[in-house]
Scaffold this motif. Structure first.
Motif, mmCIF file in Angstrom:
data_model
loop_
_atom_site.group_PDB
_atom_site.id
_atom_site.type_symbol
_atom_site.label_atom_id
_atom_site.label_comp_id
_atom_site.label_asym_id
_atom_site.label_seq_id
_atom_site.Cartn_x
_atom_site.Cartn_y
_atom_site.Cartn_z
ATOM 1 N N GLY A 133 0.792 -1.228 0.000
ATOM 2 C CA GLY A 133 0.000 0.000 0.000
ATOM 3 C C GLY A 133 0.823 1.275 0.000
ATOM 4 O O GLY A 133 0.268 2.375 -0.149
ATOM 5 N N VAL A 134 2.126 1.171 0.168
ATOM 6 C CA VAL A 134 2.985 2.364 0.182
ATOM 7 C C VAL A 134 3.057 2.962 -1.228
ATOM 8 O O VAL A 134 3.449 2.286 -2.179
ATOM 9 N N SER A 135 2.692 4.235 -1.341
ATOM 10 C CA SER A 135 2.753 4.932 -2.627
ATOM 11 C C SER A 135 3.713 6.113 -2.600
ATOM 12 O O SER A 135 4.057 6.661 -3.647
ATOM 13 N N ARG A 136 4.133 6.492 -1.414
ATOM 14 C CA ARG A 136 5.101 7.582 -1.264
ATOM 15 C C ARG A 136 5.984 7.274 -0.056
ATOM 16 O O ARG A 136 5.498 6.898 1.009
ATOM 17 N N ALA A 137 7.265 7.411 -0.263
ATOM 18 C CA ALA A 137 8.219 7.070 0.793
ATOM 19 C C ALA A 137 9.155 8.244 1.027
ATOM 20 O O ALA A 137 9.577 8.917 0.083
ATOM 21 N N ALA A 138 9.464 8.474 2.282
ATOM 22 C CA ALA A 138 10.380 9.550 2.660
ATOM 23 C C ALA A 138 11.707 8.954 3.095
ATOM 24 O O ALA A 138 11.740 8.029 3.910
ATOM 25 N N LEU A 139 12.790 9.460 2.531
ATOM 26 C CA LEU A 139 14.139 9.083 2.958
ATOM 27 C C LEU A 139 14.561 10.093 4.020
ATOM 28 O O LEU A 139 14.805 11.258 3.717
ATOM 29 N N MET A 140 14.614 9.655 5.273
ATOM 30 C CA MET A 140 14.842 10.567 6.393
ATOM 31 C C MET A 140 16.298 10.524 6.834
ATOM 32 O O MET A 140 16.845 9.453 7.104
ATOM 33 N N PHE A 141 16.936 11.690 6.925
ATOM 34 C CA PHE A 141 18.340 11.788 7.299
ATOM 35 C C PHE A 141 18.634 13.204 7.773
ATOM 36 O O PHE A 141 17.837 14.127 7.564
ATOM 37 N N ASN A 142 19.770 13.353 8.409
ATOM 38 C CA ASN A 142 20.220 14.675 8.846
ATOM 39 C C ASN A 142 21.160 15.240 7.779
ATOM 40 O O ASN A 142 22.240 14.691 7.561
ATOM 41 N N PRO A 143 20.805 16.340 7.114
ATOM 42 C CA PRO A 143 21.657 16.878 6.049
ATOM 43 C C PRO A 143 22.987 17.431 6.557
ATOM 44 O O PRO A 143 23.919 17.609 5.768
ATOM 45 N N ASP A 144 23.089 17.673 7.860
ATOM 46 C CA ASP A 144 24.352 18.169 8.419
ATOM 47 C C ASP A 144 25.358 17.039 8.599
ATOM 48 O O ASP A 144 26.572 17.262 8.502
ATOM 49 N N THR A 145 24.861 15.832 8.870
ATOM 50 C CA THR A 145 25.756 14.703 9.088
ATOM 51 C C THR A 145 25.798 13.741 7.907
ATOM 52 O O THR A 145 26.720 12.937 7.793
ATOM 53 N N ALA A 146 24.803 13.800 7.036
ATOM 54 C CA ALA A 146 24.754 12.886 5.892
ATOM 55 C C ALA A 146 24.219 13.589 4.644
ATOM 56 O O ALA A 146 23.209 13.179 4.071
ATOM 57 N N PRO A 147 24.879 14.650 4.192
ATOM 58 C CA PRO A 147 24.384 15.395 3.019
ATOM 59 C C PRO A 147 24.407 14.584 1.729
ATOM 60 O O PRO A 147 23.716 14.928 0.768
ATOM 61 N N HIS A 148 25.193 13.501 1.708
ATOM 62 C CA HIS A 148 25.311 12.695 0.495
ATOM 63 C C HIS A 148 23.993 12.042 0.100
ATOM 64 O O HIS A 148 23.833 11.634 -1.057
ATOM 65 N N TYR A 149 23.022 11.943 1.032
ATOM 66 C CA TYR A 149 21.764 11.313 0.655
ATOM 67 C C TYR A 149 20.975 12.155 -0.342
ATOM 68 O O TYR A 149 20.129 11.622 -1.076
ATOM 69 N N TYR A 150 21.220 13.455 -0.408
ATOM 70 C CA TYR A 150 20.641 14.261 -1.477
ATOM 71 C C TYR A 150 21.169 13.773 -2.823
ATOM 72 O O TYR A 150 20.430 13.643 -3.802
ATOM 73 N N VAL A 151 22.474 13.518 -2.876
ATOM 74 C CA VAL A 151 23.102 13.006 -4.102
ATOM 75 C C VAL A 151 22.530 11.634 -4.443
ATOM 76 O O VAL A 151 22.243 11.332 -5.608
ATOM 77 N N TYR A 152 22.347 10.804 -3.436
ATOM 78 C CA TYR A 152 21.808 9.464 -3.660
ATOM 79 C C TYR A 152 20.407 9.535 -4.261
ATOM 80 O O TYR A 152 20.068 8.771 -5.167
#
Length: 333
Positions: free
Chosen positions: A167-186
């Motif tokens: 049933g999941v149609s939207r998922a949020a990738l939750m992270f701290n941009p100060d400690t893990a900014p690379h997830y924006y790149v991911y």
């Protein structure tokens, strides 16, 4: 009473002492205590301590025993960038022969503090893209070590989340941009890839507990929400809050670390949490024996684990497919 030693006796005594000296010197050198630093991005708790223990066990297997021939100076950053920078400067000032660092903020702080002390990174994502090393095969500089995940893991997390919770149609990738900014790149890399899972994935940056609670509440207001909680220092420190809020807002979530599933998380998929620390001991050993970080290739994870909590699935009204359960390394009922 006066004891007289003849010339021959004197020579024998001196000769014996001379023969013993090199042995004593060699023994003293063999037991010389070598100092290394260990800077953890996480806290000194039941998540941080087993990782430290894994490193020490790896060193022990290679002949390095704490307090006998090695002294490990350990600091915990607790996911706090300021604390991490302070500890990095403190460890560098101790002039260890090598420093083991966990998480990207730690390695960045150590890199700023020293360009000469060998650094063995553990649990760092995409070090080439982050500019830490020239390449995985030929790191260059004073940094090498062991990576955690790359951007393709985002797709694997999403696929497993969708399979467990159709049933999941939207998922949020939750992270701290100060400690893990690379997830924006991911996320950008992931969006550029063709995929079969029809789920909208967005970034959910959070920097403190208030923002975590707000993000969960927002996602839980509408049906079809799901969460991906990747591994970084901030999410590790606050993982119990993530698990509690996911249950409270009835949000299916996939995490990076297997240990969370025993605490109530729905599921996890990622590298074996302590394996990289055990493996990092081999690089510390080689550096202490004269190897240079520039000549030691960066290694990627070799062990991945899937864990599922059926009790949590039932509470969320989910029926986990049998083929997913068959792939699991651990199923908690």
């Amino acid at each position: 009473m006066t004891v007289t030693i003849g010339r021959r006796g004197l020579l024998v005594a001196l000769g014996g002492a001379a023969a013993a000296w090199p042995l004593a010197v060699r023994a003293q050198q063999a037991e010389r205590v070598r100092r290394i630093g260990l800077l953890m991005g996480v806290a000194d708790d039941r998540e941080g301590q087993p990782r430290v223990t894994a490193l020490k066990q790896g060193l022990q297997e290679l002949g390095w025993t704490q307090g006998r021939n090695i002294q490990i100076e350990t600091r915990f950053g607790e996911g706090d960038p300021g604390r991490i920078r302070a500890h990095a400067a403190e460890l560098v000032a101790l002039a260890p022969e090598a420093i083991v660092g966990q998480t990207m903020p730690v390695i960045r702080a150590l890199r700023q503090a020293t360009s000469s002390i060998p650094i063995v990174m553990v649990g760092v994502n995409d070090p080439v893209e982050q500019g830490l090393v020239s390449s995985l095969a030929h790191p260059g500089g004073n940094i090498t070590g062991f990576t955690f995940v790359d951007f393709q893991m985002v797709g694997k997390w999403l696929e497993m989340l969708k399979e467990a919770a159709p049933g999941v149609s939207r998922a949020a990738l939750m992270f701290n941009p100060d400690t893990a900014p690379h997830y924006y790149v991911y996320l950008r890399s992931f969006e550029a890839e063709p995929r079969s899972v029809a789920v909208e994935v967005t970034a959910a940056p959070v920097r403190d507990t208030a923002e975590i609670e707000e993000a969960f509440a927002k996602l839980g207001r509408e049906p079809g929400g799901g969460l991906i909680i990747p591994g970084d220092a901030f999410t590790v420190v606050h993982h119990q809050l993530f698990i509690r809020l996911a249950q409270q807002h009835r949000l299916p979530a996939v995490y990076a670390f297997r240990t969370y599933v025993a605490e109530g998380a729905l599921m996890s998929y990622g590298p074996e949490a302590y394996d990289n620390f055990r493996r990092s001991a081999s690089y510390v050993d080689r550096i202490l024996k004269g190897a240079k970080p520039a000549d030691l290739p960066v290694q990627q994870p070799t062990k991945f684990e899937l864990a599922i909590n059926l009790k949590t699935a039932k509470a969320l009204g989910l029926q986990i497919p049998e083929k997913l359960l068959a792939l699991a390394d651990e199923v908690i009922e």
